[in-house]
Design an enzyme around this catalytic site. Structure first.
Site, PDB file in Angstrom:
ATOM      1  N   ARG A 119       0.827  -1.207   0.000  1.00  0.00           N
ATOM      2  CA  ARG A 119       0.000   0.000   0.000  1.00  0.00           C
ATOM      3  C   ARG A 119       0.865   1.263   0.000  1.00  0.00           C
ATOM      4  O   ARG A 119       0.498   2.282  -0.579  1.00  0.00           O
ATOM      5  CB  ARG A 119      -0.942  -0.034   1.215  1.00  0.00           C
ATOM      6  CG  ARG A 119      -1.696   1.257   1.531  1.00  0.00           C
ATOM      7  CD  ARG A 119      -2.592   1.709   0.391  1.00  0.00           C
ATOM      8  NE  ARG A 119      -3.369   2.868   0.743  1.00  0.00           N
ATOM      9  CZ  ARG A 119      -2.910   4.110   0.836  1.00  0.00           C
ATOM     10  NH1 ARG A 119      -1.627   4.337   0.647  1.00  0.00           N
ATOM     11  NH2 ARG A 119      -3.699   5.113   1.136  1.00  0.00           N
ATOM     12  N   CYS A 120       2.036   1.195   0.649  1.00  0.00           N
ATOM     13  CA  CYS A 120       2.928   2.360   0.721  1.00  0.00           C
ATOM     14  C   CYS A 120       3.500   2.736  -0.644  1.00  0.00           C
ATOM     15  O   CYS A 120       3.919   3.869  -0.850  1.00  0.00           O
ATOM     16  CB  CYS A 120       4.076   2.084   1.688  1.00  0.00           C
ATOM     17  SG  CYS A 120       3.570   1.906   3.401  1.00  0.00           S
ATOM     18  N   MET A 121       3.549   1.761  -1.551  1.00  0.00           N
ATOM     19  CA  MET A 121       4.139   2.020  -2.867  1.00  0.00           C
ATOM     20  C   MET A 121       3.072   2.340  -3.910  1.00  0.00           C
ATOM     21  O   MET A 121       3.243   2.102  -5.098  1.00  0.00           O
ATOM     22  CB  MET A 121       4.969   0.808  -3.306  1.00  0.00           C
ATOM     23  CG  MET A 121       6.202   0.619  -2.434  1.00  0.00           C
ATOM     24  SD  MET A 121       7.250  -0.740  -2.972  1.00  0.00           S
ATOM     25  CE  MET A 121       6.288  -2.134  -2.397  1.00  0.00           C
TER      26      MET A 121
END
Length: 223
Positions: free
Chosen positions: A212-214
């Site tokens: 999700r962070c990417m």
């Protein structure tokens, strides 16, 4: 910086409204913003996201006539490594399912921001409730399914939460990108009927960020 160029030059994103600028006075972390649905935005008050930044975003979103967001839920999450951002606490994986950090179970302090009666005003109400009730209410459904990292096993949860086991990227309802190394959590997701797209992560997870962070989800369509 990449975002600046994408929104300025990529034809698919021409005319996209901007509600926050990285040069703004108050700081916000992208991992603290989750699109719950077309009407609700969840934002974490965390180590890297200041309440004043959330207030500024609320004013910008509510004053944009093209925006469908009419509710912002600001989650006051604990200040610790395990809860660094909202997407390490929970992420949506289906219309009614979420992966969660087991330690977030219990009551939470949540601030509900909505447009005020007069233009430019924002109403804020404080509530203390369980994550399950808050998310079900936001989605307008009777109940949600919370799936704990590590299947609730304290040893597996501690190990896989370190590798962002509850930080997943939902590419469509019931299909998520996950780190391959979180095998206990992934097995639990498979048993819940979730299609897991496993990403090799020996080096990626060392950077302290999950799938999700990417990503930068821009909107969530109504289903």
């Amino acid at each position: 910086i990449y975002g600046d160029y994408i929104f300025k030059y990529h034809p698919d994103f021409a005319g996209t409204p901007t509600y926050y600028d990285r040069n703004d006075t108050f700081h916000i972390e992208g991992g603290d913003i989750l699109n719950i649905n077309e009407h609700v935005l969840a934002i974490g008050i965390s180590q890297r996201t200041e309440p004043d930044a959330i207030d500024a975003i609320a004013h910008n979103v509510f004053n944009d006539e093209t925006s469908t967001i009419d509710t912002i839920l600001a989650f006051n999450i604990p200040s610790s490594r395990a809860f660094m951002h909202l997407d390490t606490v929970f992420t949506q994986i289906d219309t009614d399912k979420f992966t969660i950090h087991p330690a977030i179970m219990g009551t939470l302090k949540v601030y509900k921001l909505t447009p005020g009666k007069n233009p430019g005003e924002v109403d804020i109400t404080e509530t203390t409730d369980t994550l399950e009730h808050v998310l079900a209410s936001a989605l307008g459904i009777d109940a949600v399914k919370l799936i704990p990292c590590g299947g609730g096993d304290p040893i597996a949860a501690a190990r896989e939460q370190w590798n962002d086991g509850s930080n997943t990227l939902c590419v469509r309802p019931g299909t998520v990108v996950v780190y391959q190394r979180n095998n206990v959590t992934n097995d639990v997701l498979y048993k819940q009927g979730i299609n897991c797209l496993e990403m090799p992560s020996a080096e990626l997870s060392r950077g302290r960020g999950g799938p999700r962070c990417m990503s930068m989800p821009a909107w969530r369509e109504a289903l």
